[in-house]
Design a protein around this motif. Structure first.
Motif, PDB file in Angstrom:
ATOM      1  N   PHE A   1     -38.200  96.697 -46.754  1.00  0.00           N
ATOM      2  CA  PHE A   1     -37.360  96.688 -47.775  1.00  0.00           C
ATOM      3  C   PHE A   1     -37.836  94.753 -48.286  1.00  0.00           C
ATOM      4  O   PHE A   1     -38.277  94.208 -49.526  1.00  0.00           O
ATOM      5  N   LEU A   2     -38.574  94.031 -47.573  1.00  0.00           N
ATOM      6  CA  LEU A   2     -38.923  92.772 -48.187  1.00  0.00           C
ATOM      7  C   LEU A   2     -39.866  92.768 -48.452  1.00  0.00           C
ATOM      8  O   LEU A   2     -40.119  92.107 -49.826  1.00  0.00           O
ATOM      9  N   ARG A   3     -41.262  93.832 -47.738  1.00  0.00           N
ATOM     10  CA  ARG A   3     -42.389  93.732 -48.121  1.00  0.00           C
ATOM     11  C   ARG A   3     -42.335  94.677 -49.147  1.00  0.00           C
ATOM     12  O   ARG A   3     -42.779  93.451 -50.522  1.00  0.00           O
ATOM     13  N   ALA A   4     -41.639  95.367 -50.126  1.00  0.00           N
ATOM     14  CA  ALA A   4     -41.105  95.424 -51.354  1.00  0.00           C
ATOM     15  C   ALA A   4     -40.707  94.555 -52.444  1.00  0.00           C
ATOM     16  O   ALA A   4     -41.416  94.244 -53.375  1.00  0.00           O
ATOM     17  N   ILE A   5     -39.839  93.737 -51.967  1.00  0.00           N
ATOM     18  CA  ILE A   5     -39.382  92.880 -52.619  1.00  0.00           C
ATOM     19  C   ILE A   5     -40.821  91.597 -52.791  1.00  0.00           C
ATOM     20  O   ILE A   5     -40.703  91.812 -53.869  1.00  0.00           O
ATOM     21  N   ARG A   6     -41.204  91.593 -51.822  1.00  0.00           N
ATOM     22  CA  ARG A   6     -42.530  90.695 -51.878  1.00  0.00           C
ATOM     23  C   ARG A   6     -43.575  90.748 -52.796  1.00  0.00           C
ATOM     24  O   ARG A   6     -44.385  89.655 -53.509  1.00  0.00           O
ATOM     25  N   SER A   7     -43.572  92.167 -52.701  1.00  0.00           N
ATOM     26  CA  SER A   7     -44.743  91.902 -53.369  1.00  0.00           C
ATOM     27  C   SER A   7     -44.725  93.415 -55.018  1.00  0.00           C
ATOM     28  O   SER A   7     -45.768  93.243 -55.519  1.00  0.00           O
ATOM     29  N   HIS A   8     -43.808  92.262 -55.410  1.00  0.00           N
ATOM     30  CA  HIS A   8     -43.204  92.928 -56.311  1.00  0.00           C
ATOM     31  C   HIS A   8     -42.982  91.854 -57.669  1.00  0.00           C
ATOM     32  O   HIS A   8     -41.885  90.992 -57.278  1.00  0.00           O
ATOM     33  N   GLU A   9     -44.100  91.782 -58.719  1.00  0.00           N
ATOM     34  CA  GLU A   9     -43.581  90.610 -59.656  1.00  0.00           C
ATOM     35  C   GLU A   9     -42.590  89.737 -59.811  1.00  0.00           C
ATOM     36  O   GLU A   9     -42.112  88.505 -59.407  1.00  0.00           O
ATOM     37  N   PRO A  10     -41.425  91.077 -60.442  1.00  0.00           N
ATOM     38  CA  PRO A  10     -40.129  90.851 -61.531  1.00  0.00           C
ATOM     39  C   PRO A  10     -39.712  89.568 -60.040  1.00  0.00           C
ATOM     40  O   PRO A  10     -38.521  89.233 -60.179  1.00  0.00           O
ATOM     41  N   THR A  11     -39.067  90.379 -58.405  1.00  0.00           N
ATOM     42  CA  THR A  11     -38.224  90.299 -57.668  1.00  0.00           C
ATOM     43  C   THR A  11     -39.129  89.803 -56.412  1.00  0.00           C
ATOM     44  O   THR A  11     -38.352  89.171 -55.619  1.00  0.00           O
ATOM     45  N   LYS A  12     -40.164  88.932 -56.192  1.00  0.00           N
ATOM     46  CA  LYS A  12     -40.990  88.456 -54.902  1.00  0.00           C
ATOM     47  C   LYS A  12     -40.292  87.147 -55.100  1.00  0.00           C
ATOM     48  O   LYS A  12     -40.281  87.080 -53.963  1.00  0.00           O
ATOM     49  N   LYS A  13     -39.728  86.469 -55.925  1.00  0.00           N
ATOM     50  CA  LYS A  13     -39.591  85.087 -55.790  1.00  0.00           C
ATOM     51  C   LYS A  13     -37.756  85.466 -54.969  1.00  0.00           C
ATOM     52  O   LYS A  13     -37.146  84.455 -54.843  1.00  0.00           O
ATOM     53  N   THR A  14     -36.541  86.235 -55.079  1.00  0.00           N
ATOM     54  CA  THR A  14     -35.740  86.618 -54.907  1.00  0.00           C
ATOM     55  C   THR A  14     -35.414  85.685 -53.090  1.00  0.00           C
ATOM     56  O   THR A  14     -35.853  86.536 -52.654  1.00  0.00           O
ATOM     57  N   ALA A  15     -34.439  85.161 -53.131  1.00  0.00           N
ATOM     58  CA  ALA A  15     -33.772  84.454 -51.941  1.00  0.00           C
ATOM     59  C   ALA A  15     -33.112  86.063 -50.929  1.00  0.00           C
ATOM     60  O   ALA A  15     -33.341  87.228 -51.724  1.00  0.00           O
ATOM     61  N   PHE A  16     -33.793  86.333 -49.586  1.00  0.00           N
ATOM     62  CA  PHE A  16     -33.911  87.148 -48.659  1.00  0.00           C
ATOM     63  C   PHE A  16     -33.650  87.073 -47.108  1.00  0.00           C
ATOM     64  O   PHE A  16     -33.801  85.430 -46.212  1.00  0.00           O
ATOM     65  N   ILE A  17     -32.355  87.538 -46.492  1.00  0.00           N
ATOM     66  CA  ILE A  17     -31.358  86.787 -45.300  1.00  0.00           C
ATOM     67  C   ILE A  17     -31.690  88.526 -44.817  1.00  0.00           C
ATOM     68  O   ILE A  17     -31.192  88.893 -45.331  1.00  0.00           O
ATOM     69  N   MET A  18     -32.594  88.019 -43.560  1.00  0.00           N
ATOM     70  CA  MET A  18     -32.499  89.370 -42.676  1.00  0.00           C
ATOM     71  C   MET A  18     -31.214  89.257 -41.820  1.00  0.00           C
ATOM     72  O   MET A  18     -30.896  87.806 -40.993  1.00  0.00           O
ATOM     73  N   LEU A  19     -30.108  90.165 -41.237  1.00  0.00           N
ATOM     74  CA  LEU A  19     -29.214  90.198 -41.193  1.00  0.00           C
ATOM     75  C   LEU A  19     -29.658  91.297 -39.773  1.00  0.00           C
ATOM     76  O   LEU A  19     -29.617  92.395 -40.024  1.00  0.00           O
ATOM     77  N   THR A  20     -29.241  91.639 -38.711  1.00  0.00           N
ATOM     78  CA  THR A  20     -29.852  92.223 -37.548  1.00  0.00           C
ATOM     79  C   THR A  20     -28.969  91.896 -35.944  1.00  0.00           C
ATOM     80  O   THR A  20     -29.091  91.008 -36.223  1.00  0.00           O
ATOM     81  N   GLY A  21     -29.076  92.903 -35.805  1.00  0.00           N
ATOM     82  CA  GLY A  21     -28.447  92.560 -33.676  1.00  0.00           C
ATOM     83  C   GLY A  21     -29.527  92.073 -33.280  1.00  0.00           C
ATOM     84  O   GLY A  21     -29.236  92.071 -32.104  1.00  0.00           O
ATOM     85  N   ARG A  22     -30.851  92.513 -33.896  1.00  0.00           N
ATOM     86  CA  ARG A  22     -31.902  92.156 -32.729  1.00  0.00           C
ATOM     87  C   ARG A  22     -32.509  90.809 -32.958  1.00  0.00           C
ATOM     88  O   ARG A  22     -32.205  90.347 -34.591  1.00  0.00           O
ATOM     89  N   SER A  23     -32.758  89.982 -31.638  1.00  0.00           N
ATOM     90  CA  SER A  23     -32.579  88.685 -32.578  1.00  0.00           C
ATOM     91  C   SER A  23     -33.968  88.369 -31.361  1.00  0.00           C
ATOM     92  O   SER A  23     -34.762  87.127 -31.267  1.00  0.00           O
ATOM     93  N   ASP A  24     -35.117  89.707 -31.344  1.00  0.00           N
ATOM     94  CA  ASP A  24     -36.693  89.626 -30.726  1.00  0.00           C
ATOM     95  C   ASP A  24     -37.161  88.443 -31.284  1.00  0.00           C
ATOM     96  O   ASP A  24     -37.430  88.943 -33.006  1.00  0.00           O
TER      97      ASP A  24
END
Length: 129
Positions: free
Chosen positions: A69-92
């Motif tokens: 999802f993050l990669r898709a956002i970053r590769s799409h010109e109109p959305t690539k500057k959208t701030a993105f915070i990953m929320l997950t149970g994994r912290s590896d």
């Protein structure tokens, strides 16, 4: 100093209860414009049609995980500057490094507190008024 109420947020998580918890925490902080999606595919559609300043997304989801999802956002010109915070149970380390590589703005592990969510958002946008 941006007002929380001026920031449009999209919460993407396959668990309804987690979306509700994030929405509730955001409302406590002062966010009023919060949309939701159950997976990355729906999140991408919502982001393209409605727009958002901030995406808070789970990592582990069906159809399209948080990294894709993050990669898709970053590769799409109109959305690539959208701030993105990953929320997950994994912290590896590997997951965190891959998220950073793909352009994540911040990272929050579950379970989270309203204060920790606010801190992560302020690290991206600056102090909220």
């Amino acid at each position: 100093m941006p007002a929380a109420s001026s920031i449009r947020v999209l919460v993407v998580d396959d668990q309804l209860t987690m979306r509700a918890l994030v929405r509730s925490a955001l409302q406590q902080i002062g966010f009023t414009d919060v949309n939701e999606a159950p997976d990355g595919e729906e999140g991408l559609k919502a982001l393209v049609t409605k727009g958002a300043h901030l995406v808070i997304s789970d990592y582990n989801m069906p159809k399209m995980d948080g990294l894709d999802f993050l990669r898709a956002i970053r590769s799409h010109e109109p959305t690539k500057k959208t701030a993105f915070i990953m929320l997950t149970g994994r912290s590896d380390k590997e997951l965190v490094q891959r998220a950073i590589q793909f352009g994540v703005n911040n990272y929050l592990t579950k379970p989270f507190t309203t204060a920790s969510l606010k801190q992560k958002i302020e690290a991206v946008f600056g102090a909220l008024s």
